[in-house]
Each structure stands twice: as C-alpha cells, then as structure tokens.
Design an enzyme around this catalytic site. Structure first.
Site, PDB file in Angstrom:
ATOM      1  CG  ASP A  79      77.532  66.068 -56.597  1.00 49.82           C
ATOM      2  OD1 ASP A  79      78.004  67.134 -57.013  1.00 49.82           O
ATOM      3  OD2 ASP A  79      78.195  65.230 -55.956  1.00 49.82           O
ATOM      4  CG  HIS A  81      75.037  61.485 -55.378  1.00 51.84           C
ATOM      5  ND1 HIS A  81      76.034  60.542 -55.492  1.00 51.84           N
ATOM      6  CD2 HIS A  81      75.631  62.620 -54.912  1.00 51.84           C
ATOM      7  CE1 HIS A  81      77.178  61.078 -55.119  1.00 51.84           C
ATOM      8  NE2 HIS A  81      76.972  62.342 -54.776  1.00 51.84           N
ATOM      9  CG  ASN A 139      83.856  61.802 -55.834  1.00 59.62           C
ATOM     10  OD1 ASN A 139      82.905  62.511 -56.183  1.00 59.62           O
ATOM     11  ND2 ASN A 139      83.909  61.229 -54.649  1.00 59.62           N
ATOM     12  CG  HIS A 140      80.292  58.916 -56.104  1.00 58.38           C
ATOM     13  ND1 HIS A 140      79.940  57.898 -55.249  1.00 58.38           N
ATOM     14  CD2 HIS A 140      80.555  59.993 -55.309  1.00 58.38           C
ATOM     15  CE1 HIS A 140      79.964  58.329 -54.005  1.00 58.38           C
ATOM     16  NE2 HIS A 140      80.333  59.608 -54.013  1.00 58.38           N
ATOM     17  CG  HIS A 188      82.866  65.999 -59.219  1.00 63.09           C
ATOM     18  ND1 HIS A 188      81.497  66.035 -59.139  1.00 63.09           N
ATOM     19  CD2 HIS A 188      83.295  65.359 -58.092  1.00 63.09           C
ATOM     20  CE1 HIS A 188      81.106  65.441 -58.009  1.00 63.09           C
ATOM     21  NE2 HIS A 188      82.178  65.022 -57.364  1.00 63.09           N
ATOM     22  CG  HIS A 263      83.659  66.707 -54.463  1.00 64.19           C
ATOM     23  ND1 HIS A 263      83.423  65.349 -54.515  1.00 64.19           N
ATOM     24  CD2 HIS A 263      84.828  66.845 -53.766  1.00 64.19           C
ATOM     25  CE1 HIS A 263      84.400  64.702 -53.898  1.00 64.19           C
ATOM     26  NE2 HIS A 263      85.258  65.590 -53.432  1.00 64.19           N
TER      27      HIS A 263
END
Length: 337
Positions: A79, A81, A139-140, A188, A263
């Site tokens: 990730d 982000h 998932n984002h 992920h 994740h």
C-alpha cells in the site's frame, strides 16, 4: 500459460517515439515535483494531459490478463495510500523503472492528498515501460471506497469531479492478481473459497466493479488471521478471515509455494503470517497521518524465488478490530454505489 512479459524489453520509443518523448517529459516533471500545500500535480500537468494519459493506460491494462504472469527477479511494493514523497523515497531505496522491475499491490489512493500524483507517476511509467512495472488493484481502487476516503475530494479540489470518474474507468481495468515464476501468488487482499484453480482468476472479466461477495471481493478484501485454521467472518463486514490451514491447502491446490499480499497496516513494512507460506507487505510510511514504520521494506525476489530468505521466527498479527469495524460501518453503506 504464456507469461505477461516478452523476453526482450518493450521499447515504446521504437513503436511511438512521440508518445515516448512525451511520457519521458511527464515522468521527469513528476520526479522533480516538490509537494507542498501550494504546489501539486495541478501546477505541472493540465487536465487535458491527465485525461490523455488515462485514455492511454486503459488499452495497456486490458492487454494484460486478470492474472498477471511474470518472471523473477522482481520487487514487490504494498500500500502507498496517496503519499507521493514516500513513493519517491521508495524509488531511491530500491531503484527505478526501467532498471528495476516492480510489482505494486494496490491502494495507490485515499488517506492522503497525493493520490493523483502517485497514480499518475505509476501510470506514466506503465505507458512508457509496460513490461517493467505491474499494477494490481486494491480495495481502495473502487468507487465505493475512494469516494469517501479522500480521493474524490482530492480530484474535485485539483481538477474537478469529472476526472474522478475517469480514474474509475482505469481502476476497473486493473489486474486482480499476479503469479511470479509460477510459484508466488500475489494479490491485494487474500484468498477466497472460490479460488479453486488459477484459471478462476484468469477468467475474471474486466472492466468490472466488485460490489458484492465473490472471488473479486475476496482478492481485494480478505485477510489472514492467526486465530485458527479455517474460514472466519471478517471484522470488516466484507469477505473473510482465513487461517493457516487454508493457506497451506491453497498452496498445495494451486501448486504455489508462497502468497504475498498487502491490505493491512504492518509496523515493520512486512510480516510473515499463518505459518511461513504468507507474507503481508505494507509500504505506506505515513499512513493517515500516523508514522507506521521507518523501514521502507519491499519484498525482493531473485531469479529463483525459492532462494528468498525470510525471518527465522514467524511473526503474528491480527486485524485491529477498531479499524476493521470502522471500515465495516463506513464502506458497507456504499456497497451498491
């Protein structure tokens, strides 16, 4: 099964020199970008350039299978982000494309304000060097999530709401998993009761928008747990938790030796879970304003994945129930967005 990349490096400059020159310029501008409250990607790239790059990446992603199949050596990043400065530090630490071959496990946006910068850097590199960088969906990278965790507001602030929809068109085309040298399966989220053969992933049709239960949702949302051996209801309210026995059975059934996923927030960058057949890697060093780790630790595979050295003592981790319950309450309302 034919692997994703060819034996020789793809060279965009030979097939479309003008596009290659433009991508080189975009990548240079992004490398030189210094993020500040007054300075963002909007100061160096127009909305027309953003839209054009998004249109370029769509067919490139669709040329790849839902299950990427690549060869080691390769380095794996978890990730990010929406932390552009962190991405730049990672490149300084592990090397840049095209010299290094990189696999990203998703979650490029949300929880920060640099999601467009992170995604556009990765997309530009993908257009320019498509067989040296591989991007999975997190998932984002779904509208139900990134509409409420920051990316929608970021798009609106920098370019207008319309570009948010354009990004979703690209996210809906991202591959779901990657098989490295036929031995290491990456995604992920995690495993699924529906994952009985690798062909199940290969047969996932794109573009798609996972909105309910099923293989696609599990690849994006499932988590390992050390509480037991089987399948458990997830704290997130979406998908499952799966234990050591599930991992061992999956490795045997799919004829793989290791599973790598992201994740979950991991303080040291990566952690061995559920025995020694699964690794979680997390690469966001400043997650949601909280420093999660000082060591930017990608997973690196030499030409023979079996030679990878792991910590001698398996570590343990379970989901933070407070974070998981927050996810469940917020995201579940938007499942059918």
């Amino acid at each position: 099964m034919k692997e994703t990349e060819s034996k020789s490096t793809y060279d965009l400059s030979k097939t479309d020199p003008k596009c290659a020159e433009w991508m080189d310029d975009c990548i240079k501008r992004l490398y030189n970008l210094k993020i500040s409250p007054e300075n963002s990607i909007a100061s160096i790239m127009s909305i027309d350039e953003i839209t054009a790059i998004l249109r370029l990446i769509e067919p490139i992603l669709m040329e790849e299978n839902s299950l990427l199949e690549v060869r080691a050596p390769i380095k794996i990043i978890g990730d990010l982000h929406a932390d552009f400065d962190n991405l730049m530090r990672l490149f300084d630490l592990i090397g840049k494309v095209p010299k290094e071959k990189l696999l990203f496990l998703g979650n490029y946006v949300d929880m920060g304000m640099d999601g467009i910068e992170v995604t556009m850097m990765l997309f530009c590199l993908k257009v320019r060097y498509r067989d040296r960088i591989f991007l999975l969906r997190g998932n984002h990278e779904t509208p139900a999530v990134n509409k409420i965790y920051g990316f929608y507001a970021e798009c609106d602030y920098k370019y207008g709401v319309g570009v948010w929809w354009d990004f979703q068109c690209c996210f809906n085309r991202l591959p779901m998993a990657c098989l490295i040298s036929q031995k290491v399966l990456c995604m992920h989220g995690g495993l699924s009761p529906e994952l009985t053969t690798l062909n199940k992933i290969r047969s996932i049709e794109r573009p798609n928008e996972p909105i309910s239960s099923g293989l696609e949702m599990d690849l994006l949302w499932a988590d390992p747990t050390n509480r037991g051996d089987g399948w458990f209801q997830s704290y997130r309210g979406i998908s499952y938790l799966f234990g050591k026995q599930v991992v061992e059975q999956a490795c045997k059934r799919l004829k793989i030796t290791l599973i790598i996923r992201s994740h979950m927030v991991i303080s040291d960058g990566f952690e061995v879970m559920t025995g020694r057949r699964l690794i979680t890697v997390f690469s966001a060093s400043n997650y949601a304003g909280t420093v999660t780790h000082q060591k930017l630790t990608p997973i690196s595979f030499p030409s023979q994945p079996s030679q990878v050295t792991l910590p001698t003592t398996p570590l343990t981790a379970d989901l933070d129930s407070a974070i998981a319950n927050y996810d469940m309450k917020i995201v579940k309302r938007f499942v059918k967005f």
